[in-house]
Write a protein that holds these residues in place. Sequence first.
Motif, PDB file in Angstrom:
ATOM      1  N   MET A  80      52.773  17.506  17.764  1.00 42.34           N
ATOM      2  CA  MET A  80      52.272  16.395  16.957  1.00 42.34           C
ATOM      3  C   MET A  80      51.500  15.420  17.826  1.00 42.34           C
ATOM      4  O   MET A  80      51.604  15.427  19.050  1.00 42.34           O
ATOM      5  CB  MET A  80      53.438  15.698  16.247  1.00 42.34           C
ATOM      6  N   THR A  81      50.741  14.553  17.176  1.00 46.71           N
ATOM      7  CA  THR A  81      49.984  13.550  17.917  1.00 46.71           C
ATOM      8  C   THR A  81      50.885  12.385  18.322  1.00 46.71           C
ATOM      9  O   THR A  81      52.029  12.254  17.862  1.00 46.71           O
ATOM     10  CB  THR A  81      48.830  12.993  17.066  1.00 46.71           C
ATOM     11  N   VAL A  82      50.328  11.543  19.174  1.00 46.30           N
ATOM     12  CA  VAL A  82      51.040  10.344  19.613  1.00 46.30           C
ATOM     13  C   VAL A  82      51.398   9.467  18.414  1.00 46.30           C
ATOM     14  O   VAL A  82      52.534   9.000  18.276  1.00 46.30           O
ATOM     15  CB  VAL A  82      50.174   9.575  20.630  1.00 46.30           C
ATOM     16  N   GLY A 128      50.402  -0.106  25.011  1.00 46.86           N
ATOM     17  CA  GLY A 128      49.141   0.260  25.629  1.00 46.86           C
ATOM     18  C   GLY A 128      48.669   1.670  25.368  1.00 46.86           C
ATOM     19  O   GLY A 128      47.857   2.213  26.115  1.00 46.86           O
ATOM     20  N   LEU A 129      49.135   2.285  24.281  1.00 53.06           N
ATOM     21  CA  LEU A 129      48.736   3.659  23.969  1.00 53.06           C
ATOM     22  C   LEU A 129      47.863   3.759  22.718  1.00 53.06           C
ATOM     23  O   LEU A 129      47.694   4.841  22.165  1.00 53.06           O
ATOM     24  CB  LEU A 129      49.981   4.543  23.782  1.00 53.06           C
ATOM     25  N   GLN A 130      47.304   2.650  22.273  1.00 51.80           N
ATOM     26  CA  GLN A 130      46.528   2.673  21.041  1.00 51.80           C
ATOM     27  C   GLN A 130      45.324   3.606  21.132  1.00 51.80           C
ATOM     28  O   GLN A 130      44.924   4.228  20.139  1.00 51.80           O
ATOM     29  CB  GLN A 130      46.094   1.262  20.625  1.00 51.80           C
ATOM     30  N   GLU A 131      44.743   3.732  22.332  1.00 50.54           N
ATOM     31  CA  GLU A 131      43.573   4.591  22.500  1.00 50.54           C
ATOM     32  C   GLU A 131      43.938   6.076  22.510  1.00 50.54           C
ATOM     33  O   GLU A 131      43.065   6.932  22.396  1.00 50.54           O
ATOM     34  CB  GLU A 131      42.845   4.235  23.798  1.00 50.54           C
ATOM     35  N   ARG A 132      45.224   6.371  22.646  1.00 49.56           N
ATOM     36  CA  ARG A 132      45.669   7.760  22.693  1.00 49.56           C
ATOM     37  C   ARG A 132      46.347   8.185  21.390  1.00 49.56           C
ATOM     38  O   ARG A 132      46.937   9.267  21.329  1.00 49.56           O
ATOM     39  CB  ARG A 132      46.664   7.955  23.848  1.00 49.56           C
ATOM     40  N   GLY A 191      51.167  16.453  24.504  1.00 49.83           N
ATOM     41  CA  GLY A 191      51.067  17.218  25.735  1.00 49.83           C
ATOM     42  C   GLY A 191      49.982  16.748  26.675  1.00 49.83           C
ATOM     43  O   GLY A 191      49.974  17.116  27.853  1.00 49.83           O
ATOM     44  N   SER A 192      49.046  15.929  26.197  1.00 46.36           N
ATOM     45  CA  SER A 192      47.971  15.426  27.051  1.00 46.36           C
ATOM     46  C   SER A 192      48.379  14.180  27.825  1.00 46.36           C
ATOM     47  O   SER A 192      47.617  13.700  28.674  1.00 46.36           O
ATOM     48  CB  SER A 192      46.733  15.114  26.201  1.00 46.36           C
ATOM     49  N   LEU A 193      49.562  13.640  27.556  1.00 45.34           N
ATOM     50  CA  LEU A 193      50.024  12.436  28.237  1.00 45.34           C
ATOM     51  C   LEU A 193      50.736  12.789  29.534  1.00 45.34           C
ATOM     52  O   LEU A 193      51.425  13.812  29.617  1.00 45.34           O
ATOM     53  CB  LEU A 193      50.993  11.649  27.342  1.00 45.34           C
ATOM     54  N   GLN A 227      53.025   7.870  30.571  1.00 45.05           N
ATOM     55  CA  GLN A 227      52.592   7.628  29.194  1.00 45.05           C
ATOM     56  C   GLN A 227      53.596   8.170  28.188  1.00 45.05           C
ATOM     57  O   GLN A 227      53.821   7.561  27.135  1.00 45.05           O
ATOM     58  CB  GLN A 227      51.222   8.263  28.989  1.00 45.05           C
ATOM     59  N   GLN A 228      54.214   9.287  28.493  1.00 45.75           N
ATOM     60  CA  GLN A 228      55.239   9.819  27.589  1.00 45.75           C
ATOM     61  C   GLN A 228      56.449   8.892  27.514  1.00 45.75           C
ATOM     62  O   GLN A 228      57.057   8.732  26.450  1.00 45.75           O
ATOM     63  CB  GLN A 228      55.664  11.210  28.049  1.00 45.75           C
ATOM     64  N   ARG A 229      56.790   8.261  28.636  1.00 47.06           N
ATOM     65  CA  ARG A 229      57.883   7.279  28.616  1.00 47.06           C
ATOM     66  C   ARG A 229      57.497   6.087  27.739  1.00 47.06           C
ATOM     67  O   ARG A 229      58.314   5.571  26.974  1.00 47.06           O
ATOM     68  CB  ARG A 229      58.174   6.810  30.044  1.00 47.06           C
ATOM     69  N   PHE A 230      56.233   5.651  27.851  1.00 47.87           N
ATOM     70  CA  PHE A 230      55.781   4.549  27.007  1.00 47.87           C
ATOM     71  C   PHE A 230      55.775   4.959  25.530  1.00 47.87           C
ATOM     72  O   PHE A 230      56.049   4.131  24.653  1.00 47.87           O
ATOM     73  CB  PHE A 230      54.381   4.101  27.430  1.00 47.87           C
ATOM     74  N   LEU A 231      55.461   6.216  25.256  1.00 49.91           N
ATOM     75  CA  LEU A 231      55.515   6.694  23.874  1.00 49.91           C
ATOM     76  C   LEU A 231      56.942   6.630  23.347  1.00 49.91           C
ATOM     77  O   LEU A 231      57.174   6.230  22.196  1.00 49.91           O
ATOM     78  CB  LEU A 231      54.971   8.122  23.770  1.00 49.91           C
ATOM     79  N   GLU A 232      57.915   7.034  24.163  1.00 50.72           N
ATOM     80  CA  GLU A 232      59.314   6.948  23.736  1.00 50.72           C
ATOM     81  C   GLU A 232      59.678   5.502  23.399  1.00 50.72           C
ATOM     82  O   GLU A 232      60.382   5.231  22.417  1.00 50.72           O
ATOM     83  CB  GLU A 232      60.225   7.480  24.841  1.00 50.72           C
ATOM     84  N   LEU A 233      59.195   4.580  24.216  1.00 54.94           N
ATOM     85  CA  LEU A 233      59.451   3.165  23.943  1.00 54.94           C
ATOM     86  C   LEU A 233      58.752   2.742  22.656  1.00 54.94           C
ATOM     87  O   LEU A 233      59.330   2.025  21.827  1.00 54.94           O
ATOM     88  CB  LEU A 233      58.968   2.323  25.125  1.00 54.94           C
ATOM     89  N   GLY A 234      57.511   3.198  22.460  1.00 51.91           N
ATOM     90  CA  GLY A 234      56.792   2.875  21.228  1.00 51.91           C
ATOM     91  C   GLY A 234      57.493   3.407  19.995  1.00 51.91           C
ATOM     92  O   GLY A 234      57.552   2.735  18.959  1.00 51.91           O
ATOM     93  N   LYS A 235      58.033   4.619  20.073  1.00 50.91           N
ATOM     94  CA  LYS A 235      58.786   5.198  18.955  1.00 50.91           C
ATOM     95  C   LYS A 235      59.993   4.335  18.611  1.00 50.91           C
ATOM     96  O   LYS A 235      60.288   4.092  17.445  1.00 50.91           O
ATOM     97  CB  LYS A 235      59.250   6.608  19.314  1.00 50.91           C
ATOM     98  N   ALA A 236      60.685   3.865  19.649  1.00 50.17           N
ATOM     99  CA  ALA A 236      61.851   3.017  19.413  1.00 50.17           C
ATOM    100  C   ALA A 236      61.444   1.687  18.786  1.00 50.17           C
ATOM    101  O   ALA A 236      62.063   1.215  17.831  1.00 50.17           O
ATOM    102  CB  ALA A 236      62.597   2.780  20.721  1.00 50.17           C
ATOM    103  N   LEU A 237      60.381   1.075  19.308  1.00 48.51           N
ATOM    104  CA  LEU A 237      59.942  -0.225  18.793  1.00 48.51           C
ATOM    105  C   LEU A 237      59.438  -0.132  17.362  1.00 48.51           C
ATOM    106  O   LEU A 237      59.566  -1.093  16.593  1.00 48.51           O
ATOM    107  CB  LEU A 237      58.850  -0.800  19.691  1.00 48.51           C
ATOM    108  N   ALA A 238      58.871   1.016  16.988  1.00 47.95           N
ATOM    109  CA  ALA A 238      58.364   1.184  15.626  1.00 47.95           C
ATOM    110  C   ALA A 238      59.475   1.063  14.596  1.00 47.95           C
ATOM    111  O   ALA A 238      59.216   0.714  13.438  1.00 47.95           O
ATOM    112  CB  ALA A 238      57.666   2.538  15.492  1.00 47.95           C
ATOM    113  N   GLY A 239      60.711   1.339  15.008  1.00 51.64           N
ATOM    114  CA  GLY A 239      61.847   1.193  14.101  1.00 51.64           C
ATOM    115  C   GLY A 239      62.409  -0.211  14.035  1.00 51.64           C
ATOM    116  O   GLY A 239      63.403  -0.455  13.350  1.00 51.64           O
ATOM    117  N   GLN A 240      61.774  -1.161  14.754  1.00 48.45           N
ATOM    118  CA  GLN A 240      62.137  -2.585  14.730  1.00 48.45           C
ATOM    119  C   GLN A 240      63.620  -2.824  15.047  1.00 48.45           C
ATOM    120  O   GLN A 240      64.367  -3.393  14.249  1.00 48.45           O
ATOM    121  CB  GLN A 240      61.767  -3.201  13.383  1.00 48.45           C
ATOM    122  N   PRO A 241      64.069  -2.403  16.232  1.00 52.85           N
ATOM    123  CA  PRO A 241      65.483  -2.580  16.591  1.00 52.85           C
ATOM    124  C   PRO A 241      65.821  -4.011  16.971  1.00 52.85           C
ATOM    125  O   PRO A 241      64.937  -4.814  17.312  1.00 52.85           O
ATOM    126  CB  PRO A 241      65.638  -1.656  17.806  1.00 52.85           C
TER     127      PRO A 241
END
Length: 222
Positions: A70-72, A106-110, A116-118, A122-136
């Motif tokens: 899947m995409t970022v 900082g991953l809006q451009e990706r 797999g291109s990260l 960047q993958q660690r930042f994506l994990e953080l972004g996934k968590a933040l998207a759930g508004q914890p």
Amino acid sequence: MRVKDGEIVALVGPNGAGKSTLLKMVAGLERPTSGRVGLGGQPVHGLGPHRVRRHGIAIVMQTPLSFSSMTVLENATLGAMFGAADGVVPEREARERAAESLAFVGLQERAGDPVGSLNLHQQRFLELGKALAGQPRLLLLDEVMAGLNDTEIAASVQIVRNVRDGLGITILWVEHVMSAVMELAERIIVLNFGHVLTEGLPEAVMRHPEVVRAYLGEAHVA
């Protein structure tokens, strides 16, 4: 042990102290054999991870766990859906939350790129972004800076600080990169073989004889 609203608390200790296990119990990934876990006065121990997540607790692990096909943005959207307090987030709203969280790390451009291109950072930042998207309300970080270079660690420290300062999210953070801990943590709790050894301000805690002994052994304690 307790963590106050809005704190950045580092949980440190030697290998095998039980730090990651503690975070997993708080997140519902492991069940405690005794004791209680609560958030804002509400018990969460014994609940499944999806129910703990809906109470407002998110965890980011050292090893990225994104869906590589899947995409970022799609991955972050799933994070928004999984974190819903009522179990339902419309797709459009979830995508909006996901886009906001990616911008925050900082991953809006990706967003449209495959995961797999990260690189690892960047993958660690994506994990953080996934968590933040759930508004914890409470964010658990498990050695998310391990293996990063100095520049990446500095960027990670700033993002974690922004998570607390900008979003008001409480952070309990397991980390072995002590330079980052000393810069970022407001309080340190030292765990040793499942027991709290001491806690307090970072500089005082790291000079404590019992902490030095736990990390370095008797011969290094004056």
